[in-house]
Design a protein around this motif. Structure first.
Motif, PDB file in Angstrom:
ATOM      1  N   ALA A 204      36.003  62.275  10.154  1.00  0.00           N
ATOM      2  CA  ALA A 204      34.766  62.846  10.869  1.00  0.00           C
ATOM      3  C   ALA A 204      34.114  63.841   9.905  1.00  0.00           C
ATOM      4  O   ALA A 204      33.046  64.118   9.859  1.00  0.00           O
ATOM      5  N   GLU A 205      35.105  64.800   9.319  1.00  0.00           N
ATOM      6  CA  GLU A 205      34.297  65.797   8.375  1.00  0.00           C
ATOM      7  C   GLU A 205      33.622  65.171   7.372  1.00  0.00           C
ATOM      8  O   GLU A 205      32.498  65.586   6.950  1.00  0.00           O
ATOM      9  N   HIS A 206      34.232  64.116   6.723  1.00  0.00           N
ATOM     10  CA  HIS A 206      33.219  63.522   5.565  1.00  0.00           C
ATOM     11  C   HIS A 206      32.155  62.869   5.907  1.00  0.00           C
ATOM     12  O   HIS A 206      31.118  62.836   5.572  1.00  0.00           O
ATOM     13  N   MET A 207      32.243  62.098   7.258  1.00  0.00           N
ATOM     14  CA  MET A 207      31.027  61.727   7.605  1.00  0.00           C
ATOM     15  C   MET A 207      29.958  62.694   8.130  1.00  0.00           C
ATOM     16  O   MET A 207      28.820  62.031   7.853  1.00  0.00           O
ATOM     17  N   ILE A 208      30.239  63.833   8.390  1.00  0.00           N
ATOM     18  CA  ILE A 208      29.282  64.633   8.917  1.00  0.00           C
ATOM     19  C   ILE A 208      28.830  65.223   7.516  1.00  0.00           C
ATOM     20  O   ILE A 208      27.459  65.505   7.445  1.00  0.00           O
ATOM     21  N   GLU A 209      29.341  65.299   6.512  1.00  0.00           N
ATOM     22  CA  GLU A 209      28.963  65.562   5.243  1.00  0.00           C
ATOM     23  C   GLU A 209      27.903  64.673   4.854  1.00  0.00           C
ATOM     24  O   GLU A 209      26.907  64.803   4.217  1.00  0.00           O
TER      25      GLU A 209
ATOM     26  N   VAL B 225      14.832  62.839  11.029  1.00  0.00           N
ATOM     27  CA  VAL B 225      15.632  63.791  10.422  1.00  0.00           C
ATOM     28  C   VAL B 225      16.049  64.818  11.450  1.00  0.00           C
ATOM     29  O   VAL B 225      17.293  65.237  11.692  1.00  0.00           O
ATOM     30  N   GLU B 226      15.452  65.192  12.353  1.00  0.00           N
ATOM     31  CA  GLU B 226      15.696  65.968  13.749  1.00  0.00           C
ATOM     32  C   GLU B 226      16.944  65.597  14.609  1.00  0.00           C
ATOM     33  O   GLU B 226      17.815  66.110  15.034  1.00  0.00           O
ATOM     34  N   LYS B 227      16.720  64.462  14.710  1.00  0.00           N
ATOM     35  CA  LYS B 227      17.790  63.472  15.467  1.00  0.00           C
ATOM     36  C   LYS B 227      19.181  63.683  14.905  1.00  0.00           C
ATOM     37  O   LYS B 227      20.190  63.943  15.307  1.00  0.00           O
ATOM     38  N   ARG B 228      19.063  63.426  13.634  1.00  0.00           N
ATOM     39  CA  ARG B 228      20.282  63.623  12.888  1.00  0.00           C
ATOM     40  C   ARG B 228      20.911  64.989  12.653  1.00  0.00           C
ATOM     41  O   ARG B 228      22.026  65.267  12.736  1.00  0.00           O
ATOM     42  N   ARG B 229      19.958  66.055  12.647  1.00  0.00           N
ATOM     43  CA  ARG B 229      20.317  67.350  12.601  1.00  0.00           C
ATOM     44  C   ARG B 229      21.026  67.733  13.735  1.00  0.00           C
ATOM     45  O   ARG B 229      22.071  68.243  13.710  1.00  0.00           O
ATOM     46  N   GLN B 230      20.460  67.222  15.068  1.00  0.00           N
ATOM     47  CA  GLN B 230      20.969  67.647  16.071  1.00  0.00           C
ATOM     48  C   GLN B 230      22.414  66.882  16.396  1.00  0.00           C
ATOM     49  O   GLN B 230      23.398  67.696  16.696  1.00  0.00           O
ATOM     50  N   LEU B 231      22.440  65.734  15.887  1.00  0.00           N
ATOM     51  CA  LEU B 231      23.840  65.179  15.869  1.00  0.00           C
ATOM     52  C   LEU B 231      24.815  65.882  14.951  1.00  0.00           C
ATOM     53  O   LEU B 231      26.013  65.927  15.397  1.00  0.00           O
ATOM     54  N   VAL B 232      24.216  66.175  13.847  1.00  0.00           N
ATOM     55  CA  VAL B 232      25.291  66.873  12.907  1.00  0.00           C
ATOM     56  C   VAL B 232      26.043  68.074  13.375  1.00  0.00           C
ATOM     57  O   VAL B 232      27.286  68.527  13.474  1.00  0.00           O
ATOM     58  N   GLU B 233      24.967  68.797  14.206  1.00  0.00           N
ATOM     59  CA  GLU B 233      25.209  70.191  14.866  1.00  0.00           C
ATOM     60  C   GLU B 233      26.223  69.790  16.041  1.00  0.00           C
ATOM     61  O   GLU B 233      27.346  70.718  16.111  1.00  0.00           O
ATOM     62  N   ASP B 234      26.064  68.880  16.689  1.00  0.00           N
ATOM     63  CA  ASP B 234      26.852  68.588  17.866  1.00  0.00           C
ATOM     64  C   ASP B 234      28.270  68.185  17.195  1.00  0.00           C
ATOM     65  O   ASP B 234      29.349  68.897  17.774  1.00  0.00           O
ATOM     66  N   TRP B 235      28.303  67.278  16.646  1.00  0.00           N
ATOM     67  CA  TRP B 235      29.809  66.853  16.218  1.00  0.00           C
ATOM     68  C   TRP B 235      30.490  68.082  15.206  1.00  0.00           C
ATOM     69  O   TRP B 235      31.476  68.118  15.582  1.00  0.00           O
ATOM     70  N   SER B 236      29.761  68.852  14.587  1.00  0.00           N
ATOM     71  CA  SER B 236      30.452  69.985  13.857  1.00  0.00           C
ATOM     72  C   SER B 236      30.868  70.943  14.982  1.00  0.00           C
ATOM     73  O   SER B 236      32.206  71.495  14.872  1.00  0.00           O
ATOM     74  N   THR B 237      30.068  71.331  15.984  1.00  0.00           N
ATOM     75  CA  THR B 237      30.487  72.206  17.034  1.00  0.00           C
ATOM     76  C   THR B 237      31.691  71.779  17.808  1.00  0.00           C
ATOM     77  O   THR B 237      32.737  72.455  18.010  1.00  0.00           O
ATOM     78  N   ARG B 238      31.530  70.446  17.979  1.00  0.00           N
ATOM     79  CA  ARG B 238      32.850  69.768  18.745  1.00  0.00           C
ATOM     80  C   ARG B 238      34.172  69.817  17.919  1.00  0.00           C
ATOM     81  O   ARG B 238      35.185  70.045  18.816  1.00  0.00           O
ATOM     82  N   LEU B 239      33.974  69.576  16.583  1.00  0.00           N
ATOM     83  CA  LEU B 239      35.258  69.682  15.992  1.00  0.00           C
ATOM     84  C   LEU B 239      35.618  71.211  15.838  1.00  0.00           C
ATOM     85  O   LEU B 239      37.023  71.361  16.046  1.00  0.00           O
ATOM     86  N   GLU B 240      34.864  71.974  15.410  1.00  0.00           N
ATOM     87  CA  GLU B 240      35.250  73.355  15.397  1.00  0.00           C
ATOM     88  C   GLU B 240      35.925  73.998  16.899  1.00  0.00           C
ATOM     89  O   GLU B 240      36.382  74.962  16.858  1.00  0.00           O
ATOM     90  N   GLY B 241      35.393  73.415  17.978  1.00  0.00           N
ATOM     91  CA  GLY B 241      35.923  73.731  19.398  1.00  0.00           C
ATOM     92  C   GLY B 241      37.243  73.274  19.646  1.00  0.00           C
ATOM     93  O   GLY B 241      37.595  73.512  20.687  1.00  0.00           O
ATOM     94  N   GLY B 242      37.756  72.394  18.761  1.00  0.00           N
ATOM     95  CA  GLY B 242      39.113  71.881  18.949  1.00  0.00           C
ATOM     96  C   GLY B 242      38.970  70.669  19.790  1.00  0.00           C
ATOM     97  O   GLY B 242      40.038  70.098  20.323  1.00  0.00           O
ATOM     98  N   GLU B 243      37.759  69.889  19.903  1.00  0.00           N
ATOM     99  CA  GLU B 243      37.904  68.668  20.577  1.00  0.00           C
ATOM    100  C   GLU B 243      38.610  67.643  19.848  1.00  0.00           C
ATOM    101  O   GLU B 243      38.777  67.709  18.501  1.00  0.00           O
ATOM    102  N   ASP B 244      38.965  66.556  20.531  1.00  0.00           N
ATOM    103  CA  ASP B 244      39.838  65.623  19.830  1.00  0.00           C
ATOM    104  C   ASP B 244      38.952  64.983  18.842  1.00  0.00           C
ATOM    105  O   ASP B 244      38.064  64.228  18.881  1.00  0.00           O
ATOM    106  N   PRO B 245      39.555  64.949  17.463  1.00  0.00           N
ATOM    107  CA  PRO B 245      38.900  64.733  16.193  1.00  0.00           C
ATOM    108  C   PRO B 245      38.406  62.774  16.401  1.00  0.00           C
ATOM    109  O   PRO B 245      37.640  62.418  15.866  1.00  0.00           O
ATOM    110  N   CYS B 246      39.492  62.361  16.966  1.00  0.00           N
ATOM    111  CA  CYS B 246      39.155  60.786  16.961  1.00  0.00           C
ATOM    112  C   CYS B 246      38.237  60.504  18.159  1.00  0.00           C
ATOM    113  O   CYS B 246      37.337  59.539  17.786  1.00  0.00           O
TER     114      CYS B 246
END
Length: 92
Positions: free
Chosen positions: A37-42, A58-79
């Motif tokens: 997940a971290e690699h794909m976010i990068e 680009v805006e859609k991608r930016r929103q997705l990247v922010e969402d995924w990053s926030t979820r990982l940082e928040g401790g959501e199941d990485p899978c």
């Protein structure tokens, strides 16, 4: 624009690399998912700089990247996060 084939190829490479990365962890599947997940976010972050992409994509991608990053940082199941990334990868 990132081509679907290169994104899907990257997913395969990431999962192969993540498998060797997480062999000694207490939860190998979660470690592999976290790494992938971290690699794909990068990869997605890099696509934000594509000059040929339409601004709305680009805006859609930016929103997705922010969402995924926030979820990982928040401790959501990485899978779960990684599964969502895979599902969206075809739309890049």
């Amino acid at each position: 624009m990132i081509r679907v084939t290169s994104v899907l190829g990257t997913i395969s490479m990431v999962m192969f690399g993540a498998q060797s990365f997480a062999q000694d962890s207490s939860n190998p599947e979660a470690e592999r998912c976290q790494y992938a997940a971290e690699h794909m976010i990068e990869v997605a972050r890099q696509s934000l700089n594509e000059q040929s992409s339409r601004p709305e994509r680009v805006e859609k991608r930016r929103q997705l990247v922010e969402d995924w990053s926030t979820r990982l940082e928040g401790g959501e199941d990485p899978c779960s996060v990684y599964a969502d990334i895979q599902q969206q990868a075809a739309t890049f």
